[in-house]
Design an enzyme around this catalytic site. Structure first.
Site, PDB file in Angstrom:
ATOM      1  N   HIS A 109       2.876  11.496   4.959  1.00  9.64           N
ATOM      2  CA  HIS A 109       1.550  10.902   4.703  1.00  9.64           C
ATOM      3  C   HIS A 109       0.785  10.647   6.007  1.00  9.64           C
ATOM      4  O   HIS A 109       0.024   9.675   6.105  1.00  9.64           O
ATOM      5  CB  HIS A 109       1.661   9.603   3.903  1.00  9.64           C
ATOM      6  CG  HIS A 109       2.226   9.772   2.527  1.00  9.64           C
ATOM      7  ND1 HIS A 109       1.458   9.959   1.412  1.00  9.64           N
ATOM      8  CD2 HIS A 109       3.515   9.802   2.091  1.00  9.64           C
ATOM      9  CE1 HIS A 109       2.232  10.072   0.338  1.00  9.64           C
ATOM     10  NE2 HIS A 109       3.489   9.989   0.730  1.00  9.64           N
ATOM     11  N   ASN A 182       1.101   7.597  -5.823  1.00 15.56           N
ATOM     12  CA  ASN A 182       0.654   8.966  -5.577  1.00 15.56           C
ATOM     13  C   ASN A 182      -0.338   9.388  -6.653  1.00 15.56           C
ATOM     14  O   ASN A 182      -0.551   8.656  -7.621  1.00 15.56           O
ATOM     15  CB  ASN A 182       1.857   9.931  -5.621  1.00 15.56           C
ATOM     16  CG  ASN A 182       2.659   9.921  -4.320  1.00 15.56           C
ATOM     17  OD1 ASN A 182       2.152   9.543  -3.263  1.00 15.56           O
ATOM     18  ND2 ASN A 182       3.900  10.356  -4.408  1.00 15.56           N
ATOM     19  N   HIS A 373       3.991  -1.283   2.170  1.00 12.94           N
ATOM     20  CA  HIS A 373       5.418  -1.475   1.889  1.00 12.94           C
ATOM     21  C   HIS A 373       5.556  -1.825   0.409  1.00 12.94           C
ATOM     22  O   HIS A 373       4.958  -2.810  -0.041  1.00 12.94           O
ATOM     23  CB  HIS A 373       5.942  -2.611   2.778  1.00 12.94           C
ATOM     24  CG  HIS A 373       7.365  -3.012   2.516  1.00 12.94           C
ATOM     25  ND1 HIS A 373       8.269  -2.216   1.856  1.00 12.94           N
ATOM     26  CD2 HIS A 373       8.031  -4.153   2.841  1.00 12.94           C
ATOM     27  CE1 HIS A 373       9.431  -2.844   1.783  1.00 12.94           C
ATOM     28  NE2 HIS A 373       9.316  -4.015   2.367  1.00 12.94           N
TER      29      HIS A 373
HETATM   30 FE1  HDD Z   1       6.746   7.085   0.521  1.00 17.85          FE
HETATM   31  C1  HDD Z   1       4.594   6.579   3.070  1.00 17.85           C
HETATM   32  C2  HDD Z   1       4.095   7.090  -1.708  1.00 17.85           C
HETATM   33  C3  HDD Z   1       8.872   7.911  -2.046  1.00 17.85           C
HETATM   34  C4  HDD Z   1       9.349   6.614   2.587  1.00 17.85           C
HETATM   35  N1  HDD Z   1       4.737   6.886   0.662  1.00 17.85           N
HETATM   36  C5  HDD Z   1       4.040   6.689   1.813  1.00 17.85           C
HETATM   37  C6  HDD Z   1       2.637   6.615   1.523  1.00 17.85           C
HETATM   38  C7  HDD Z   1       2.493   6.766   0.179  1.00 17.85           C
HETATM   39  C8  HDD Z   1       3.824   6.925  -0.367  1.00 17.85           C
HETATM   40  C9  HDD Z   1       1.210   6.758  -0.605  1.00 17.85           C
HETATM   41  C10 HDD Z   1       1.535   6.457   2.549  1.00 17.85           C
HETATM   42  C11 HDD Z   1       1.144   5.022   2.740  1.00 17.85           C
HETATM   43  C12 HDD Z   1      -0.002   4.936   3.713  1.00 17.85           C
HETATM   44  O1  HDD Z   1      -1.092   5.409   3.343  1.00 17.85           O
HETATM   45  O2  HDD Z   1       0.203   4.424   4.795  1.00 17.85           O
HETATM   46  N2  HDD Z   1       6.519   7.502  -1.461  1.00 17.85           N
HETATM   47  C13 HDD Z   1       5.371   7.348  -2.199  1.00 17.85           C
HETATM   48  C14 HDD Z   1       5.686   7.498  -3.595  1.00 17.85           C
HETATM   49  C15 HDD Z   1       7.021   7.740  -3.682  1.00 17.85           C
HETATM   50  C16 HDD Z   1       7.551   7.731  -2.347  1.00 17.85           C
HETATM   51  C17 HDD Z   1       4.684   7.357  -4.719  1.00 17.85           C
HETATM   52  C18 HDD Z   1       7.869   7.959  -4.886  1.00 17.85           C
HETATM   53  C19 HDD Z   1       7.637   7.440  -6.038  1.00 17.85           C
HETATM   54  N3  HDD Z   1       8.738   7.281   0.326  1.00 17.85           N
HETATM   55  C20 HDD Z   1       9.425   7.596  -0.818  1.00 17.85           C
HETATM   56  C21 HDD Z   1      10.849   7.505  -0.561  1.00 17.85           C
HETATM   57  C22 HDD Z   1      10.995   7.118   0.748  1.00 17.85           C
HETATM   58  C23 HDD Z   1       9.654   6.987   1.286  1.00 17.85           C
HETATM   59  C24 HDD Z   1      11.927   7.765  -1.590  1.00 17.85           C
HETATM   60  C25 HDD Z   1      12.226   6.855   1.567  1.00 17.85           C
HETATM   61  C26 HDD Z   1      13.399   6.656   1.098  1.00 17.85           C
HETATM   62  N4  HDD Z   1       6.937   6.741   2.501  1.00 17.85           N
HETATM   63  C27 HDD Z   1       8.110   6.526   3.124  1.00 17.85           C
HETATM   64  C28 HDD Z   1       7.938   6.092   4.560  1.00 17.85           C
HETATM   65  C29 HDD Z   1       6.394   6.133   4.744  1.00 17.85           C
HETATM   66  C30 HDD Z   1       5.918   6.531   3.360  1.00 17.85           C
HETATM   67  C31 HDD Z   1       8.745   6.843   5.543  1.00 17.85           C
HETATM   68  C32 HDD Z   1       5.876   7.000   5.861  1.00 17.85           C
HETATM   69  C33 HDD Z   1       4.825   6.217   6.562  1.00 17.85           C
HETATM   70  C34 HDD Z   1       4.884   4.903   5.975  1.00 17.85           C
HETATM   71  O3  HDD Z   1       5.864   4.851   5.026  1.00 17.85           O
HETATM   72  O4  HDD Z   1       4.176   3.962   6.281  1.00 17.85           O
HETATM   73  O5  HDD Z   1       8.449   4.820   4.737  1.00 17.85           O
END
Ligand code: HDD
Length: 726
Positions: A109, A182, A373
């Site tokens: 993202h 999402n 978060h």
């Molecule tokens: Fe995630 C970012 C949505 C599964 C780990 N995620 C992130 C963002 C969105 C989502 C919208 C961007 C937030 C922003 O604009 O700063 N993610 C989802 C959805 C998921 C999902 C809807 C499943 C239903 N994500 C998911 C899993 C993991 C992560 C299973 C880890 C085990 N996601 C992250 C992250 C991020 C992230 C690495 C990357 C940057 C951040 O968090 O701030 O922690």
């Protein structure tokens, strides 16, 4: 000041430099106008809070230590042509700060855009939840919403085929609640432990960092074909949902099942939905690819411009509420994030409205540093045991600590509206000054402060779910059916949507070079979803159909349809849609005015496109102002095109750019209209001029043409022309 101000050695004359002299910098001829710093906008409690951090306009340039700077454009040197001095603390401070300007981009993202706004509930939901935004229809809860793509890096294009992030931060009076969703209601995997594998597979391949922001490569299809639980999500990602027209025309989903808890402590399951008031519309694949080159900021620009002109994007929040006793009623496990509960089975109750009203004042400070978060919840919202959600609860805090730092919660965009008080201390970049000697609990020296709130109704208490189980690494059998809902999705599509899905799978697989991977996608995924889909892809890729199915044929299970999944709909209005009016000398200025007025009454955006910028000489001697020159106005950034008549359209007919424009608009299924002699321009572009049912409007009066044109634009596209994605 002389040329020898730093030493006494006379110097040879040097050619004049373009940089302003110190005098010019300190003594402007006239007081400059105040810079127009975009105000953080609006007057929500959060925007007022952010305004506290804005700097004063018209102030003097200082160092970070507050010294007024006499000259910021010449470094301190030994003589005008001599070496730069280490002593120049201002130079070093400015350059070192610049060297440290970037923070790590989000691991997923990374590419995104955001806006401020408000959420208002329609009626109190006190029977369902104590969550602050849902108590009082008169209350405006400030929100900050960030949209994103997943796979691409920060500088990648907006219109790639990908999932879109839809993350909403609510600044409630009981703390910050993040709904990190999402634009698709399901996910690729059922357990967070697989997330690093999924992302490693979709990101550019590690040996050569190719391809950027695309799933169309071997490693992605290798992984998903070995992960059949991804089948349902693949259908969404290969549908036009993955190439939205704009952020404002996407649905949003919380994906997981969460809990709502009311004041009596009664909990219910809930799925969150965002329903866009502008309808759900997408680009077509060829158009999305071209837009990525012509305007890589297409979605970001659309959001920013819409808010600047007051066309505020809006979504209704929808809830699917499930009583605890109905947990097992729907034939799926509600803890499985690869499943939906069809809206036809549990209707989405629309409970409130979110409106985005202001652009960020500073992209980095707000959009880049905002830290979401899933674990940021408020009293009245709680989690479930969805194993994907449980893993996310760990990942997001961890990533913010690494990306933004241990005090990320203190940054203006992240800090809650309430006073924060606890015994957490220090760390890099700490803003708060915690006075006194007590930083522990229990304490007597600070009279027990800050205290626990065991009695407070608005304190957070985790839902007391009963948990009892052996420690095991297994997946519940109830997560085992990976194909029925993929088939449900396929069954629910209109014919043109199915065509686009077949074309998308075929495009992606034709980008793959490994024959085993290609065949495995066919054998394990496609043939288990729908034979028609597998046959369509086989025909376009040359991948043989399997002789037997690996999984039980889902099509044999009685899978129905869910019309809510289809995008085959008509919008209420054409607000914010962009129309190109193609003109050249001789165009009817009078017709142009009527076209502009009619479409602007509908709140569409009308741009006059001509071969060159400036003005063109219209019929009746009137000058027509041009919005954009044709080389700067590709058809892909418009939703529809109209050619007015005129005395002489020969210049338009002869223009290769315009012929290309019209052909591309036709190819992409866009509404096209021509009035009077304007029809000759369509004919010169070899376009059929008798396709009213398919959005090519000719042969009518100006008034009728505009009525039909607006009607056609409400349908957005005419995919039945069936020429677009293939
Ligand atoms: Fe995630 C970012 C949505 C599964 C780990 N995620 C992130 C963002 C969105 C989502 C919208 C961007 C937030 C922003 O604009 O700063 N993610 C989802 C959805 C998921 C999902 C809807 C499943 C239903 N994500 C998911 C899993 C993991 C992560 C299973 C880890 C085990 N996601 C992250 C992250 C991020 C992230 C690495 C990357 C940057 C951040 O968090 O701030 O922690």
């Amino acid at each position: 000041m002389s040329d020898t101000r730093y030493d006494d050695t006379p110097v040879r004359p040097v050619p004049p430099t373009p940089s302003p002299t110190p005098d010019a910098l300190t003594q402007p001829a006239a007081k400059p106008a105040m810079p127009s710093v975009p105000f953080v906008g609006g007057d929500t409690a959060k925007q007022r809070d952010l305004a506290l951090d804005s700097h004063e306009a018209g102030s003097a340039l200082t160092t970070n230590q507050g010294l007024k700077v006499s000259d910021d454009q010449n470094s301190l040197r030994a003589g005008p042509r001599g070496p730069t001095l280490m002593e120049d603390f201002h130079l070093r401070e400015k350059i070192t700060h610049f060297d440290h300007e970037r923070i790590p981009e989000r691991v997923v993202h990374a590419r995104g855009a955001a806006a401020h706004g408000i959420f208002q509930v329609y009626e109190p939901l006190t029977n369902l939840t104590t969550a602050a935004p849902f108590q009082d229809p008169a209350k405006e809860t400030p929100v900050f919403v960030r949209f994103s793509t997943v796979a691409g890096s920060r500088g990648s294009a907006d219109t790639v085929r990908d999932v879109r992030g839809f993350a909403v931060k609510f600044y409630t009076e009981e703390g910050v609640w993040d709904l990190v969703g999402n634009n698709m209601p399901v996910f690729f995997i059922q357990d967070a432990v697989k997330f690093p594998d999924l992302i490693h597979a979709v990101k550019p391949e590690p040996h050569n960092e190719i391809p950027q922001a695309q799933s169309a490569h071997d490693t992605f299809w290798d992984f998903v074909s070995l992960t059949p639980e991804s089948a349902h999500m693949l259908m969404w990602v290969m549908s036009d949902r993955a190439i939205p027209r704009s952020y404002a025309t996407m649905e949003g989903f919380g994906v997981h099942t969460f809990r709502l808890v009311n004041a009596e402590g009664k909990a219910r399951f809930v799925k969150f939905h965002w329903k866009p008031l502008k309808g759900i519309f997408s680009q077509v694949w060829d158009e999305a690819q071209k837009t990525a080159g012509k305007d890589p900021d297409f979605h970001r620009r659309d959001l920013f411009d819409a808010i600047e002109r007051g066309d505020f994007p809006q979504w209704e929040l929808g809830l699917q509420v499930i009583e605890e006793e109905d947990e097992f009623k729907y034939g799926i496990d509600i803890l499985d994030p690869t499943k939906i509960i069809p809206e036809e089975e549990v209707p989405v109750r629309r409970v409130g409205l979110m409106t985005l009203t202001a652009n960020p004042g500073n992209f980095f400070a707000e959009t880049e540093q905002v830290a979401f978060h899933v674990g940021h919840v408020v009293p009245g919202i709680d989690f479930t045991n969805d194993p994907l959600l449980q893993g996310r609860l760990f990942s997001y805090l961890d990533t913010q600590l690494r990306r933004v730092g241990p005090n990320f919660a203190e940054l203006p965009i992240n800090r809650p509206l309430q006073r924060v008080d606890n015994n957490q201390r220090d760390g890099m970049g700490r803003r708060q000054i915690n006075r006194g000697r007590v930083a522990y609990f229990p304490n007597g020296l600070a009279h027990g402060c800050p205290m626990h709130s065991p009695e407070a109704a608005d304190a957070f208490r985790s839902y007391a779910e009963k948990v009892d189980g052996a420690k095991i690494r297994v997946r519940s059998d109830s997560f085992g059916d990976h194909f029925s809902q993929a088939t449900l999705f396929w069954n629910s599509m209109a014919g043109w949507e199915k065509d686009h899905i077949v074309a998308a799978f075929s495009f992606e697989l034709n980008q793959c070079t490994d024959m085993v991977v290609r065949q495995r996608v066919m054998d394990v995924i496609l043939s288990n979803i729908a034979l028609e889909l597998a046959q369509g892809v086989a025909a376009r890729t040359g991948i043989p159909l399997p002789e037997t199915r690996v999984h039980p044929p889902a099509a044999d299970l009685k899978v129905g349809r869910s019309p809510a999944l289809s995008m085959d709909r008509v919008a209420e209005d054409i607000r914010g849609r962009k129309v190109a009016v193609l003109v050249d000398k001789g165009a009817s200025a009078e017709q142009l005015t009527i076209i502009q007025e009619t479409l602007m009454d509908e709140e569409a955006i009308v741009e006059v496109v001509a071969p060159t910028a400036g003005t063109v000489q219209g019929a009746d001697g009137l000058l027509v102002p041009v919005t954009r020159a044709a080389p700067n106005a590709p058809s892909v950034v418009y939703d529809a095109v109209i050619v007015p008549g005129g005395v002489d359209t020969s210049a338009l007919q002869a223009s290769g750019l315009f012929r290309h424009f019209l052909n591309e608009a036709f190819l992409h299924g866009k509404p096209i209209a021509a009035i009077g002699t304007g029809e000759q321009v369509l004919a010169a572009a070899n376009l059929p001029t008798v396709l009213k049912e398919e959005g090519v409007i000719t042969g009518a009066t100006l008034e009728d043409t505009l009525t039909l044109f607006v009607e056609a634009m409400r349908r957005h596209r005419f995919p039945q022309r069936n020429v677009a994605p293939v």
